[in-house]
Enzyme design. Structure first.
Site, PDB file in Angstrom:
ATOM      1  N   THR A   1      -2.666 -47.346 -76.384  1.00 16.20           N
ATOM      2  CA  THR A   1      -2.421 -46.752 -77.697  1.00 16.20           C
ATOM      3  C   THR A   1      -3.385 -45.605 -77.986  1.00 16.20           C
ATOM      4  O   THR A   1      -4.510 -45.595 -77.465  1.00 16.20           O
ATOM      5  CB  THR A   1      -2.589 -47.842 -78.777  1.00 16.20           C
ATOM      6  OG1 THR A   1      -2.620 -47.231 -80.059  1.00 16.20           O
ATOM      7  CG2 THR A   1      -3.887 -48.627 -78.591  1.00 16.20           C
ATOM      8  N   ASP A   2      -2.959 -44.697 -78.866  1.00 19.96           N
ATOM      9  CA  ASP A   2      -3.869 -43.624 -79.290  1.00 19.96           C
ATOM     10  C   ASP A   2      -5.001 -44.159 -80.171  1.00 19.96           C
ATOM     11  O   ASP A   2      -5.976 -43.451 -80.421  1.00 19.96           O
ATOM     12  CB  ASP A   2      -3.099 -42.511 -80.016  1.00 19.96           C
ATOM     13  CG  ASP A   2      -2.367 -42.973 -81.269  1.00 19.96           C
ATOM     14  OD1 ASP A   2      -2.392 -44.179 -81.581  1.00 19.96           O
ATOM     15  OD2 ASP A   2      -1.749 -42.111 -81.934  1.00 19.96           O
ATOM     16  N   GLU A   3      -4.872 -45.404 -80.646  1.00 20.93           N
ATOM     17  CA  GLU A   3      -5.906 -45.944 -81.543  1.00 20.93           C
ATOM     18  C   GLU A   3      -7.247 -46.135 -80.845  1.00 20.93           C
ATOM     19  O   GLU A   3      -8.263 -46.327 -81.513  1.00 20.93           O
ATOM     20  CB  GLU A   3      -5.438 -47.269 -82.139  1.00 20.93           C
ATOM     21  CG  GLU A   3      -4.203 -47.109 -82.968  1.00 20.93           C
ATOM     22  CD  GLU A   3      -3.904 -48.315 -83.840  1.00 20.93           C
ATOM     23  OE1 GLU A   3      -4.810 -49.132 -84.064  1.00 20.93           O
ATOM     24  OE2 GLU A   3      -2.754 -48.424 -84.287  1.00 20.93           O
TER      25      GLU A   3
ATOM     26  N   TYR B   1      -8.151 -54.958 -82.910  1.00 23.38           N
ATOM     27  CA  TYR B   1      -7.010 -54.597 -82.063  1.00 23.38           C
ATOM     28  C   TYR B   1      -7.355 -53.403 -81.170  1.00 23.38           C
ATOM     29  O   TYR B   1      -7.267 -53.473 -79.940  1.00 23.38           O
ATOM     30  CB  TYR B   1      -5.771 -54.268 -82.916  1.00 23.38           C
ATOM     31  CG  TYR B   1      -4.713 -53.498 -82.141  1.00 23.38           C
ATOM     32  CD1 TYR B   1      -4.016 -54.114 -81.095  1.00 23.38           C
ATOM     33  CD2 TYR B   1      -4.434 -52.157 -82.414  1.00 23.38           C
ATOM     34  CE1 TYR B   1      -3.074 -53.407 -80.346  1.00 23.38           C
ATOM     35  CE2 TYR B   1      -3.496 -51.453 -81.672  1.00 23.38           C
ATOM     36  CZ  TYR B   1      -2.819 -52.082 -80.644  1.00 23.38           C
ATOM     37  OH  TYR B   1      -1.898 -51.387 -79.909  1.00 23.38           O
TER      38      TYR B   1
ATOM     39  N   LYS C   1      -7.899 -53.059 -77.042  1.00 28.73           N
ATOM     40  CA  LYS C   1      -7.058 -52.176 -76.215  1.00 28.73           C
ATOM     41  C   LYS C   1      -7.943 -51.178 -75.462  1.00 28.73           C
ATOM     42  O   LYS C   1      -7.715 -50.904 -74.280  1.00 28.73           O
ATOM     43  CB  LYS C   1      -6.037 -51.421 -77.079  1.00 28.73           C
ATOM     44  CG  LYS C   1      -4.916 -52.263 -77.651  1.00 28.73           C
ATOM     45  CD  LYS C   1      -4.033 -52.903 -76.593  1.00 28.73           C
ATOM     46  CE  LYS C   1      -3.237 -51.892 -75.802  1.00 28.73           C
ATOM     47  NZ  LYS C   1      -2.301 -52.587 -74.843  1.00 28.73           N
TER      48      LYS C   1
HETATM   49  P1  NAD Z   1       4.832 -56.486 -79.757  1.00 27.47           P
HETATM   50  O1  NAD Z   1       3.790 -57.270 -80.502  1.00 27.47           O
HETATM   51  O2  NAD Z   1       6.124 -56.198 -80.401  1.00 27.47           O
HETATM   52  O3  NAD Z   1       5.137 -57.203 -78.364  1.00 27.47           O
HETATM   53  C1  NAD Z   1       4.137 -57.763 -77.569  1.00 27.47           C
HETATM   54  C2  NAD Z   1       4.805 -58.743 -76.599  1.00 27.47           C
HETATM   55  O4  NAD Z   1       3.780 -59.286 -75.761  1.00 27.47           O
HETATM   56  C3  NAD Z   1       5.489 -59.918 -77.282  1.00 27.47           C
HETATM   57  O5  NAD Z   1       6.748 -60.152 -76.704  1.00 27.47           O
HETATM   58  C4  NAD Z   1       4.549 -61.083 -77.022  1.00 27.47           C
HETATM   59  O6  NAD Z   1       5.206 -62.337 -76.939  1.00 27.47           O
HETATM   60  C5  NAD Z   1       3.958 -60.687 -75.685  1.00 27.47           C
HETATM   61  N1  NAD Z   1       2.657 -61.310 -75.443  1.00 27.47           N
HETATM   62  C6  NAD Z   1       1.615 -61.414 -76.302  1.00 27.47           C
HETATM   63  N2  NAD Z   1       0.593 -62.067 -75.720  1.00 27.47           N
HETATM   64  C7  NAD Z   1       0.997 -62.349 -74.445  1.00 27.47           C
HETATM   65  C8  NAD Z   1       0.374 -62.991 -73.349  1.00 27.47           C
HETATM   66  N3  NAD Z   1      -0.874 -63.471 -73.430  1.00 27.47           N
HETATM   67  N4  NAD Z   1       1.065 -63.110 -72.206  1.00 27.47           N
HETATM   68  C9  NAD Z   1       2.334 -62.636 -72.110  1.00 27.47           C
HETATM   69  N5  NAD Z   1       2.967 -62.033 -73.106  1.00 27.47           N
HETATM   70  C10 NAD Z   1       2.305 -61.881 -74.262  1.00 27.47           C
HETATM   71  O7  NAD Z   1       4.083 -55.144 -79.334  1.00 27.47           O
HETATM   72  P2  NAD Z   1       4.686 -53.686 -79.063  1.00 27.47           P
HETATM   73  O8  NAD Z   1       4.646 -52.915 -80.317  1.00 27.47           O
HETATM   74  O9  NAD Z   1       5.930 -53.807 -78.295  1.00 27.47           O
HETATM   75  O10 NAD Z   1       3.534 -53.093 -78.123  1.00 27.47           O
HETATM   76  C11 NAD Z   1       3.624 -53.179 -76.708  1.00 27.47           C
HETATM   77  C12 NAD Z   1       2.438 -52.460 -76.099  1.00 27.47           C
HETATM   78  O11 NAD Z   1       2.445 -51.106 -76.508  1.00 27.47           O
HETATM   79  C13 NAD Z   1       1.086 -53.014 -76.537  1.00 27.47           C
HETATM   80  O12 NAD Z   1       0.223 -52.963 -75.439  1.00 27.47           O
HETATM   81  C14 NAD Z   1       0.620 -52.050 -77.617  1.00 27.47           C
HETATM   82  O13 NAD Z   1      -0.785 -52.005 -77.653  1.00 27.47           O
HETATM   83  C15 NAD Z   1       1.202 -50.755 -77.095  1.00 27.47           C
HETATM   84  N6  NAD Z   1       1.484 -49.729 -78.093  1.00 27.47           N
HETATM   85  C16 NAD Z   1       2.238 -50.005 -79.192  1.00 27.47           C
HETATM   86  C17 NAD Z   1       2.539 -48.995 -80.093  1.00 27.47           C
HETATM   87  C18 NAD Z   1       3.409 -49.248 -81.316  1.00 27.47           C
HETATM   88  O14 NAD Z   1       3.573 -48.364 -82.127  1.00 27.47           O
HETATM   89  N7  NAD Z   1       4.011 -50.412 -81.463  1.00 27.47           N
HETATM   90  C19 NAD Z   1       2.049 -47.706 -79.881  1.00 27.47           C
HETATM   91  C20 NAD Z   1       1.263 -47.450 -78.752  1.00 27.47           C
HETATM   92  C21 NAD Z   1       0.999 -48.463 -77.852  1.00 27.47           C
HETATM   93  O1  TDX Z   2       3.008 -52.739 -95.250  1.00 26.82           O
HETATM   94  C1  TDX Z   2       2.368 -51.805 -94.754  1.00 26.82           C
HETATM   95  N1  TDX Z   2       1.988 -50.766 -95.539  1.00 26.82           N
HETATM   96  C2  TDX Z   2       1.270 -49.708 -95.070  1.00 26.82           C
HETATM   97  O2  TDX Z   2       0.934 -48.784 -95.826  1.00 26.82           O
HETATM   98  C3  TDX Z   2       2.022 -51.785 -93.348  1.00 26.82           C
HETATM   99  C4  TDX Z   2       2.434 -52.923 -92.458  1.00 26.82           C
HETATM  100  C5  TDX Z   2       1.313 -50.703 -92.887  1.00 26.82           C
HETATM  101  N2  TDX Z   2       0.931 -49.702 -93.714  1.00 26.82           N
HETATM  102  C6  TDX Z   2       0.213 -48.538 -93.164  1.00 26.82           C
HETATM  103  C7  TDX Z   2      -0.952 -48.826 -92.255  1.00 26.82           C
HETATM  104  C8  TDX Z   2      -0.900 -47.668 -91.265  1.00 26.82           C
HETATM  105  O3  TDX Z   2      -1.542 -46.531 -91.834  1.00 26.82           O
HETATM  106  O4  TDX Z   2       1.177 -47.869 -92.331  1.00 26.82           O
HETATM  107  C9  TDX Z   2       0.581 -47.355 -91.140  1.00 26.82           C
HETATM  108  C10 TDX Z   2       1.246 -47.989 -89.936  1.00 26.82           C
HETATM  109  O5  TDX Z   2       0.872 -49.359 -89.928  1.00 26.82           O
HETATM  110  P1  TDX Z   2       1.346 -50.343 -88.753  1.00 26.82           P
HETATM  111  O6  TDX Z   2       2.812 -50.336 -88.665  1.00 26.82           O
HETATM  112  O7  TDX Z   2       0.640 -51.639 -88.955  1.00 26.82           O
HETATM  113  O8  TDX Z   2       0.824 -49.568 -87.467  1.00 26.82           O
HETATM  114  P2  TDX Z   2      -0.647 -49.076 -86.998  1.00 26.82           P
HETATM  115  O9  TDX Z   2      -1.725 -49.887 -87.586  1.00 26.82           O
HETATM  116  O10 TDX Z   2      -0.692 -47.587 -87.192  1.00 26.82           O
HETATM  117  O11 TDX Z   2      -0.540 -49.434 -85.428  1.00 26.82           O
HETATM  118  C11 TDX Z   2       0.693 -49.205 -84.718  1.00 26.82           C
HETATM  119  O12 TDX Z   2       0.636 -48.032 -83.949  1.00 26.82           O
HETATM  120  C12 TDX Z   2      -0.256 -48.011 -82.865  1.00 26.82           C
HETATM  121  C13 TDX Z   2       1.007 -50.394 -83.814  1.00 26.82           C
HETATM  122  O13 TDX Z   2       1.057 -51.577 -84.592  1.00 26.82           O
HETATM  123  C14 TDX Z   2      -0.023 -50.518 -82.721  1.00 26.82           C
HETATM  124  O14 TDX Z   2       0.339 -51.570 -81.830  1.00 26.82           O
HETATM  125  C15 TDX Z   2      -0.087 -49.217 -81.967  1.00 26.82           C
HETATM  126  O15 TDX Z   2      -1.139 -49.265 -81.059  1.00 26.82           O
END
Ligand code: NAD
Ligand code: TDX
Length: 334
Positions: A120-122, A147, A151
């Site tokens: 992630t960019d975080e 988190y 990562k």
């Molecule tokens: P998600 O929470 O929707 O899915 C995570 C999955 O991993 C789930 O199916 C969960 O059951 C599985 N999991 C959790 N712990 C596990 C373990 N110990 N062993 C096996 N499986 C396990 O997350 P996502 O949003 O799909 O994110 C996927 C990846 O992408 C993560 O690594 C996250 O850091 C990265 N990422 C997410 C975003 C975003 O915006 N969602 C952005 C950048 C990077």
């Molecule tokens: O109810 C809400 N209200 C609100 O204002 C929620 C759930 C979030 N927020 C804000 C917090 C953040 O500024 O919105 C923004 C996005 O929040 P999230 O959806 O929780 O995402 P963020 O914390 O930015 O992280 C997401 O992007 C990077 C993913 O969850 C991560 O897994 C990924 O690495």
């Protein structure tokens, strides 16, 4: 090619599986997923005959090792992914994101299997709203939350295993994803499903925090680009120039669902809330030739709104529980 997709029942991993079945029909896919609260078992049901699904933990070497041994490629999406949860209880973040990644690394090292690690960019921390800078591959790591720090630690483990043990791995750090099958705890699905269930959307702090949105299919196409054309040992940033502040996202969702744009609540801010993320994906675009297809965020968001409107069965069973859990920490401020 035999592909092991860890976390393949979650949001991005499941979209990766579905897209891979479309774009690379010869791939043999095995999903390894712990099926935590974040996984939805229904997502992969329509493709059950074409994908092998194993329920297990990436931190369990006895499960991981035989699966890695029979794979040509591992793509690691498995993680605890939600910042708000990591602030309530960081323990599973340390176990899965750090120990889980370590376990996978030891296994790919043993079997000399190619790994792509999703991050992630975080990991770069945050930027000020008025800062012209964006994150690049050279930006120093400076994570803020349990988190993002776990990562960041997982990325550093991958880099160390590349350098010290010659593991064949690449890393990508992507910005915020949106699209179908995202858990309703996250900003966009939470607010869409709030409106659909008669709850006012909830915006943290002043609503001016900026996220750099990318459609999940663009992210996953970039992941395949890196797997197929990236240089081993390298990191690539993935982003689609989609900076929007949270308040604007929520106002757009409200308008798209026929509600007044101001029909939302401000709630207690997230502790340590990162102000702004912004990705410079020049390297991926110029060296590997990737570019995003979803360049109109409002149109992509409207399609996502439609998806949640048309898939109530997918999210309704978990919606009330998510809102009840948020209500224990979030107070309405207006
Ligand atoms: P998600 O929470 O929707 O899915 C995570 C999955 O991993 C789930 O199916 C969960 O059951 C599985 N999991 C959790 N712990 C596990 C373990 N110990 N062993 C096996 N499986 C396990 O997350 P996502 O949003 O799909 O994110 C996927 C990846 O992408 C993560 O690594 C996250 O850091 C990265 N990422 C997410 C975003 C975003 O915006 N969602 C952005 C950048 C990077
Ligand atoms: O109810 C809400 N209200 C609100 O204002 C929620 C759930 C979030 N927020 C804000 C917090 C953040 O500024 O919105 C923004 C996005 O929040 P999230 O959806 O929780 O995402 P963020 O914390 O930015 O992280 C997401 O992007 C990077 C993913 O969850 C991560 O897994 C990924 O690495």
């Amino acid at each position: 090619m035999r592909v092991l997709v860890t976390g393949g029942a979650g949001f991005i991993g499941a979209n990766f599986v579905l897209r891979t079945l479309e774009t690379r029909p010869d791939a043999q896919i095995t999903v390894l997923d712990k099926f935590t609260y974040a996984a939805n078992p229904h997502t992969l049901e329509p493709v059950a005959g074409r994908v092998t699904v194993v329920r297990g933990d990436i931190g369990d070497a006895a499960v991981v090792d035989p699966l890695v041994a029979e794979s040509d490629l591992v793509v690691n999406f498995a993680a605890e992914s939600h910042n708000d949860n990591s602030l309530r209880d960081p323990s599973s973040f340390v176990t899965t994101n750090l120990v889980g990644t370590y376990t996978l690394l030891e296994s790919v090292r043993r079997h000399d299997t190619r790994l792509h690690h999703i991050s992630t960019d975080e990991v770069y921390g945050d930027l000020a709203l008025d800062d012209p800078a964006r994150f690049t591959e050279e930006t120093a790591y400076n994570p803020s939350s349990p988190y993002s720090s776990t990562k960041a630690g997982s990325d550093l483990l991958v880099r160390a295993w590349v350098r010290s043990f010659g593991v064949r791995a690449t890393i990508s750090n992507c910005s915020n994803n949106y699209g179908p099958y995202q858990h309703v705890e996250k900003l966009i699905p939470r607010q869409i499903t709030n409106v659909l269930t008669g709850i006012r959307p909830k915006v943290y702090g002043d609503g001016r925090n900026v996220r750099d949105w990318i459609h999940v299919d663009d992210h996953n196409d970039a992941v395949w680009t890196i797997i197929e054309r990236g240089e081993l040992g390298e990191t690539y940033l993935i982003g689609a120039d989609g900076e929007v502040d949270n308040r604007t996202v929520v106002e757009t969702i409200l308008r798209q669902l026929g509600q007044p744009a101001d029909a939302f609540d401000f709630v207690t801010d997230r502790p340590g809330h990162d102000r702004r993320y912004a990705i410079d994906s020049t390297r991926l675009r110029t060296e590997l030739g990737w570019s995003p297809r979803y360049t109109d965020f409002d149109a992509g968001l409207a399609a996502t709104v439609d998806w949640y409107r048309n898939h109530r069965d997918w999210w309704e069973p978990v919606k009330a529980g998510v809102e009840a859990s948020y209500a224990t920490t979030q107070r309405v401020l207006n």
